[in-house]
Design a protein around this motif. Structure first.
Motif, PDB file in Angstrom:
ATOM      1  N   VAL A 144      14.774  15.016  12.502  1.00 58.65           N
ATOM      2  CA  VAL A 144      13.855  13.938  12.132  1.00 58.65           C
ATOM      3  C   VAL A 144      12.592  14.115  12.960  1.00 58.65           C
ATOM      4  N   CYS A 145      11.449  14.265  12.256  1.00 60.38           N
ATOM      5  CA  CYS A 145      10.164  14.321  12.957  1.00 60.38           C
ATOM      6  C   CYS A 145       9.497  12.950  12.836  1.00 60.38           C
ATOM      7  N   VAL A 153      18.295   9.913  22.726  1.00 59.83           N
ATOM      8  CA  VAL A 153      18.337   8.576  22.141  1.00 59.83           C
ATOM      9  C   VAL A 153      19.781   8.121  22.164  1.00 59.83           C
ATOM     10  N   HIS A 158      25.354  13.482  28.251  1.00 62.85           N
ATOM     11  CA  HIS A 158      24.937  12.497  27.250  1.00 62.85           C
ATOM     12  C   HIS A 158      24.070  13.122  26.170  1.00 62.85           C
ATOM     13  N   PHE A 159      23.062  13.899  26.588  1.00 65.87           N
ATOM     14  CA  PHE A 159      22.113  14.422  25.599  1.00 65.87           C
ATOM     15  C   PHE A 159      22.228  15.952  25.597  1.00 65.87           C
ATOM     16  N   HIS A 203      17.461  14.006  28.421  1.00 62.12           N
ATOM     17  CA  HIS A 203      16.633  13.117  27.594  1.00 62.12           C
ATOM     18  C   HIS A 203      17.176  13.021  26.176  1.00 62.12           C
ATOM     19  N   PRO A 253      19.069  23.760  18.979  1.00 60.56           N
ATOM     20  CA  PRO A 253      18.470  22.664  18.206  1.00 60.56           C
ATOM     21  C   PRO A 253      17.216  22.148  18.908  1.00 60.56           C
ATOM     22  N   GLY A 295      13.867  19.786  20.021  1.00 58.26           N
ATOM     23  CA  GLY A 295      13.663  18.375  20.351  1.00 58.26           C
ATOM     24  C   GLY A 295      14.800  17.830  21.183  1.00 58.26           C
ATOM     25  N   PHE A 296      15.152  16.573  20.933  1.00 61.36           N
ATOM     26  CA  PHE A 296      16.214  15.929  21.714  1.00 61.36           C
ATOM     27  C   PHE A 296      17.174  15.241  20.760  1.00 61.36           C
ATOM     28  N   PRO A 297      18.414  14.977  21.224  1.00 60.10           N
ATOM     29  CA  PRO A 297      19.440  14.462  20.313  1.00 60.10           C
ATOM     30  C   PRO A 297      19.668  12.961  20.439  1.00 60.10           C
ATOM     31  N   ASP A 298      20.255  12.412  19.414  1.00 62.77           N
ATOM     32  CA  ASP A 298      20.946  11.130  19.537  1.00 62.77           C
ATOM     33  C   ASP A 298      22.328  11.406  20.114  1.00 62.77           C
ATOM     34  N   PHE A 299      22.776  10.545  21.025  1.00 69.68           N
ATOM     35  CA  PHE A 299      24.059  10.771  21.693  1.00 69.68           C
ATOM     36  C   PHE A 299      25.202  10.959  20.702  1.00 69.68           C
ATOM     37  N   MET A 300      25.320  10.058  19.741  1.00 73.42           N
ATOM     38  CA  MET A 300      26.524  10.028  18.911  1.00 73.42           C
ATOM     39  C   MET A 300      26.413  10.931  17.694  1.00 73.42           C
ATOM     40  N   THR A 301      25.284  10.882  17.008  1.00 71.64           N
ATOM     41  CA  THR A 301      25.176  11.664  15.766  1.00 71.64           C
ATOM     42  C   THR A 301      24.738  13.097  16.048  1.00 71.64           C
ATOM     43  N   ARG A 302      24.181  13.321  17.214  1.00 69.32           N
ATOM     44  CA  ARG A 302      23.583  14.616  17.597  1.00 69.32           C
ATOM     45  C   ARG A 302      22.383  14.972  16.718  1.00 69.32           C
ATOM     46  N   THR A 303      21.928  14.064  15.853  1.00 63.98           N
ATOM     47  CA  THR A 303      20.716  14.310  15.074  1.00 63.98           C
ATOM     48  C   THR A 303      19.564  14.613  16.027  1.00 63.98           C
ATOM     49  N   ARG A 304      18.753  15.584  15.655  1.00 62.83           N
ATOM     50  CA  ARG A 304      17.646  15.996  16.508  1.00 62.83           C
ATOM     51  C   ARG A 304      16.381  15.237  16.153  1.00 62.83           C
ATOM     52  N   VAL A 305      15.596  14.937  17.179  1.00 61.09           N
ATOM     53  CA  VAL A 305      14.326  14.226  17.020  1.00 61.09           C
ATOM     54  C   VAL A 305      13.213  15.077  17.628  1.00 61.09           C
ATOM     55  N   VAL A 358      18.322   7.915  12.922  1.00 64.05           N
ATOM     56  CA  VAL A 358      18.905   8.856  13.884  1.00 64.05           C
ATOM     57  C   VAL A 358      20.145   8.277  14.543  1.00 64.05           C
TER      58      VAL A 358
END
Lengths: 373, 373
Positions: free
Chosen positions: B367-368, A157, A56-57, A155, B259, B261-271, A9
């Motif tokens: 990403v789960c 990462v 940030h998030f 919230h 989107p 869940g929650f994101p990564d700051f830089m990639t914005r990928t969701r978790v 991620v």
């Protein structure tokens, strides 16, 4: 998927290669987090949507009716406050210029890969709320407390660390009379917009934006300094990745001008016609009052003092203006601020790995057409 | 400097090389013009600062007290109206979803170099004003009039052409009962913010944003079709630069999701963590009512009908929701809308040189984590 470090991620911080264009990840941040269009420097107080914003998030869902702010840790009387509770205290309003610590980052060489600000991540608002020291007095800070840790509801990462956004201030900074930290519930006389921390945020006059924790839900007094991600890992001024670095704190002086004339859509190059042009803009410093503003119309070789309006708000920008007699040809206009402690703006790029606290002088290329063109 | 074609300022349109990152000129536009952060799809009506905005040149200075809107050309009685004059007509409010015609452009290969939107250049507002047909009835449109030309106060250069921003509608479109075009002076119950056209703008329900002329100062009825830059040069769907192309008009159907869940700051990928996840978002079309929304959790191989809330506002987006049972691993979530005329969203990129009217299906990588991670 067992991914305790979020390796699928999240990535470490990095610098862009010299010839590397802005990446899609940086563009994703630029599309979400917006700057102040420079012509909006004309407003004393920046309307929402023009004031810069950095999230940030995600902007968290928030219901003002059920929101609670807790105050705990090393206090005698823990508090749990609704927004209505906060509104029952005497309201205080401060006009505050806020700037992102990463302002100017996208212009650096090499470029730290993060939110790619040009030089427009700034805004000024009237923030209304309760002085933080009022709440801390009511809670009764224990003598062993050294810091107040502020937790927002945002919230996510960042570089492998799952977190709620958190920052701290020393008890001395948190309870100072000037600048007076606010727990704010209104911006420009209206409830906070979602992206500015609805319903409650911290406002720390004079400090870069990272200190003004949005969607504030908890204040915990601690007897050791806070070492969370946004305090000890991010927002440090470093030349090398493994040094502890210096913390980012107060805003370095900066002046910006409303670009004169009119723009080209794509290049944003400014066009004027010959004759007197009013130059104007704003100047601010979070370290000391702005003492002088100078403009240059030759790319920074010679400088001339600008006129400044009265400074009615010590933590807000000051308006300045000057006149330039435009003649046909290419010009580069610049402006720089100096504060009462003698801090000013560099003509050579200051650089650090995070791209923080950059206050390089603004350069505005202008094409002046021939008379009658 | 004699530069009648603005060769020192302006360039022709171009396509980026396949490996070319986003340029500083594109970043300059992205920093000024902001998108809707996708989590803001949760609001029925988008607050200012979250609603997308695109300003071609500069936000012009505007004083509502002295602003005048003129109506002239092929009319029997030219009008000159103040904002107070406009407020004296019976007020009409329409909830309208507005989307930039260039939404999705930055994802195209090759990428047209212009405002680099991802897929978030959208927003919904309650616009209040006077029906345009009310004003045109009062002015008395002459029988030979074929179009109404709208001029905004936004001034600049684009591809060598100095201009005030101008667009036209046919008299039939300008005077239609549904969609009813508004001369609007309020957004979400408040005066228009500067960036949304303060004090007066056009609102053309169902059309892409370029039709909704901001800072509206003149309406001229003409007996020939308008051939100005923003009508005949820009906002045309072309494969080759020298063909006349088709005009960009109404909004193609699109659905977007918040989107999860929650994101990564830089990639914005969701978790997300395992278990049921509520998927939700909005769907709209400017061509016909949205008839269905489907989601996919396998990157578009299989689709499942989502639940839709009642459509109370024919020209605004509809809320939809679905449930996804997340299991550990990588997933790609998608959503697509179909309208009552059968228009839907493609899985393969539609392409044209301007990057207009793109409605490629949204893909959200998620990403789960493992249970307990």
């Amino acid at each position: 998927m067992d991914d305790p470090n979020f390796a699928h991620v999240s990535a470490a911080s990095r610098l862009a290669d010299p010839a590397e264009g802005i990446g899609m990840d940086e563009l994703g941040l630029a599309a979400r987090n917006h700057a102040l269009p420079l012509e909006a420097l004309r407003y004393d107080v920046t309307p929402p949507g023009l004031h810069y914003v950095l999230v940030h998030f995600d902007i968290p869902p928030a219901d003002a009716a059920t929101w609670r702010l807790t105050v705990g840790g090393k206090v005698r009387t823990p508090l749990e406050l609704s927004v209505d509770d906060l509104r029952r205290y005497p309201a205080v309003t401060h006009r505050v210029t806020m700037e992102c610590a990463g302002n100017g980052r996208a212009g650096l060489t090499p470029r730290p890969v993060s939110q790619p600000w040009l030089n427009e991540a700034v805004g000024t608002a009237d923030w209304t709320g309760v002085p933080l020291r009022t709440l801390l007095r009511e809670a009764g800070v224990e003598p062993e407390a050294v810091e107040a840790v502020f937790t927002g509801a945002d919230h996510g990462v960042e570089r492998g660390v799952e977190q709620d956004y958190q920052r701290s201030l020393t008890v001395a900074d948190a309870t100072a009379e000037d600048p007076e930290v606010l727990v704010a519930y209104a911006m420009n006389g209206a409830p906070l917009p979602p992206q500015h921390g609805h319903p409650v945020r911290l406002v720390v006059p004079g400090w870069y934006g990272m200190a003004h924790v949005k969607w504030l839900r908890d204040i915990t007094l601690t007897d050791t300094p806070f070492t969370g991600f946004q305090q000890a890992v991010a927002y440090r001024i470093r030349q090398e990745p493994d040094e502890p670095g210096e913390p980012v704190t107060r805003i370095a002086p900066r002046a910006l001008m409303v670009p004169p004339g009119f723009p080209d859509f794509m290049t944003r190059t400014r066009v004027v016609r010959p004759g007197p042009q009013r130059l104007e803009g704003r100047a601010w410093s979070g370290r000391a009052p702005v003492a002088g503003v100078e403009t240059s119309t030759d790319g920074g070789r010679t400088w001339h003092a600008a006129e400044m309006d009265d400074a009615g708000h010590p933590w807000a920008w000051r308006h300045w203006h000057a006149t330039w007699d435009a003649t046909p040809g290419h010009h580069v206009l610049s402006v720089r601020a100096t504060d009462a402690e003698g801090h000013t703006q560099p003509l050579e790029q200051p650089w650090n790995r995070g791209g923080f606290a950059n206050n390089l002088v603004q350069h505005v290329p202008v094409v002046c057409l021939a008379a009658g063109a």
